[in-house]
Design an enzyme around this catalytic site. Structure first.
Site, PDB file in Angstrom:
ATOM      1  N   LYS A  17       0.837  -1.207   0.000  1.00 58.93           N
ATOM      2  CA  LYS A  17       0.000   0.000   0.000  1.00 58.93           C
ATOM      3  C   LYS A  17       0.870   1.254   0.000  1.00 58.93           C
ATOM      4  O   LYS A  17       1.930   1.281   0.627  1.00 58.93           O
ATOM      5  CB  LYS A  17      -0.892   0.036   1.252  1.00 58.93           C
ATOM      6  CG  LYS A  17      -1.862  -1.113   1.372  1.00 58.93           C
ATOM      7  CD  LYS A  17      -2.439  -1.199   2.766  1.00 58.93           C
ATOM      8  CE  LYS A  17      -3.640  -0.321   2.969  1.00 58.93           C
ATOM      9  NZ  LYS A  17      -4.334  -0.647   4.247  1.00 58.93           N
TER      10      LYS A  17
ATOM     11  N   HIS B 243     -11.686  -1.217  -4.421  1.00 60.91           N
ATOM     12  CA  HIS B 243     -11.418  -0.566  -3.131  1.00 60.91           C
ATOM     13  C   HIS B 243     -12.251   0.702  -2.931  1.00 60.91           C
ATOM     14  O   HIS B 243     -11.927   1.538  -2.095  1.00 60.91           O
ATOM     15  CB  HIS B 243      -9.922  -0.255  -2.968  1.00 60.91           C
ATOM     16  CG  HIS B 243      -9.034  -1.428  -3.202  1.00 60.91           C
ATOM     17  ND1 HIS B 243      -8.981  -2.510  -2.338  1.00 60.91           N
ATOM     18  CD2 HIS B 243      -8.171  -1.723  -4.220  1.00 60.91           C
ATOM     19  CE1 HIS B 243      -8.132  -3.403  -2.816  1.00 60.91           C
ATOM     20  NE2 HIS B 243      -7.631  -2.956  -3.951  1.00 60.91           N
TER      21      HIS B 243
ATOM     22  N   ARG C  63     -12.229  13.372   8.813  1.00 57.70           N
ATOM     23  CA  ARG C  63     -13.281  14.213   8.227  1.00 57.70           C
ATOM     24  C   ARG C  63     -14.614  13.491   8.402  1.00 57.70           C
ATOM     25  O   ARG C  63     -14.658  12.350   8.834  1.00 57.70           O
ATOM     26  CB  ARG C  63     -13.005  14.415   6.729  1.00 57.70           C
ATOM     27  CG  ARG C  63     -12.895  13.103   5.970  1.00 57.70           C
ATOM     28  CD  ARG C  63     -12.586  13.273   4.493  1.00 57.70           C
ATOM     29  NE  ARG C  63     -12.130  12.031   3.892  1.00 57.70           N
ATOM     30  CZ  ARG C  63     -12.913  11.069   3.446  1.00 57.70           C
ATOM     31  NH1 ARG C  63     -14.227  11.188   3.525  1.00 57.70           N
ATOM     32  NH2 ARG C  63     -12.416   9.973   2.913  1.00 57.70           N
TER      33      ARG C  63
END
Length: 353
Positions: free
Chosen positions: A127, A204, A268
């Site tokens: 990743k 994803h 957020r």
């Protein structure tokens, strides 16, 4: 709005609208001086950054503070702490939050990453450390696939995020994606507003979100909620945030044991927050504004309850004849459902491009 969105739904609905700049996002939605100028021109004393663009940008949060404008979100330090997946995992490890076995160190040499992969055991997920949205993410099922996965992930990470650092972790073949909605105020209070199951994804990207998660036990909910609140406290969090966990479906949520692990934290409010609003009866944007104004959280953990069940379905413009690849063009027909218990959050109308 940018020039591309001059006729968009959000502009038509707004009581006041300000042009930011030309169509490219870097010349409009990502252009911090233009946003601050728009706030000054309209007399705004706060900016809610929405779900994307600059909502997780610490530089923007700092620019708002320097301009004397309240940023409706967490402190810049908290955004930075969670902005790097590798640094976030290091921090969570110290806070005692469970992690998937992996490597998230500074040494980025192929030799070190190869050695770590052998130690962790295949299959491996590579990743981008600064990543999101599935970019810079590759699966390696054996050592032969690892070389290509490292090369491709580095290239994608560099082009998408300007940062080619990688982390690797064990790839769970039957993962469930469970995230916990957290909220913190400036008075030291932290609560969680339960979980959402976001396991149904394509590339994803989330497609279906559900709250509460199917099969979730009270014990598991309490353990995951505590871990999420610990994560928020560890970085001095303020406002709405989401702590994402991965659950090995080999050990389903109704089994005992710590089979969940921290994946990342979104600093957020997320697009899937409406399912949490539906099962709690709360307005999370109102909570955000109250916290940003310096108020205490309206409720304690003991006050919070789950009532009912909610599912959010995202409608994507995709081409099923091309493996559901993202599709562009004019929306010739769009009919959205209406009725009791149905909420529609839409940014487009029929006829929009």
């Amino acid at each position: 709005f940018s020039d591309a969105d001059a006729d968009a739904l959000h502009v038509a609905m707004a009581d006041a609208a300000v042009r930011l700049g030309r169509a490219p996002a870097r010349e409009s939605y990502l252009h911090i001086p233009a946003l601050l100028a728009a706030a000054r021109a309209t007399g705004a004393d706060a900016i809610h950054p929405g779900y994307g663009f600059l909502s997780e940008n610490a530089d923007f949060a700092e620019a708002c503070a320097q301009a004397g404008i309240t940023f409706v979100g967490p402190p810049p330090a908290a955004i930075r702490a969670m902005g790097s997946k590798a640094a976030a995992k290091e921090l969570m490890q110290r806070a005692g939050v469970p992690l998937v076995p992996g490597y998230h160190g500074e040494d980025q040499s192929d030799a070190t990453l190869r050695e770590a992969a052998q130690r962790i055991g295949f299959p491996i997920l590579v990743k981008a450390s600064a990543g999101g949205g599935g970019k810079g993410m590759k699966i390696a099922r054996d050592a032969a696939e690892l070389e290509e996965a490292l090369s491709l992930a580095r290239g994608e990470a560099a082009s998408a995020f300007g940062d080619d650092r990688l982390l690797i972790e064990r790839y769970l073949t039957k993962p469930r994606h469970i995230e916990i909605q957290v909220f913190a105020d400036t008075h030291g209070n932290v609560v969680h507003l339960f979980e959402r199951d976001c396991s149904i994804q394509r590339r994803h990207q989330k497609v279906i979100e559900e709250a509460p998660a199917p099969g979730m036990t009270a014990e598991r909910r309490e353990a995951m909620g505590k871990a999420a609140c610990d994560a928020a406290r560890a970085i001095g969090y303020v406002g709405a945030g989401t702590v994402e966990f991965i659950v090995d479906a080999g050990s389903s949520p109704d089994t005992e044991g710590d089979s969940f692990a921290f994946m990342e934290m979104n600093t957020r409010l997320q697009v899937e927050h409406p399912v949490t609003e539906a099962i709690t009866g709360l307005d999370l944007v109102e909570w955000q504004l109250r916290v940003a104004a310096g108020e205490k959280l309206p409720m304690t953990q003991q006050d919070l309850r789950i009532t009912g069940h909610a599912i959010e379905i995202r409608l994507y413009a995709e081409d099923p004849t091309r493996d559901f690849a993202p599709s562009v063009g004019t929306l010739r027909h769009l009919a959205l459902p209406e009725g009791e218990g149905i909420r529609v959050d839409a940014g487009v109308r029929g006829g929009d491009v």
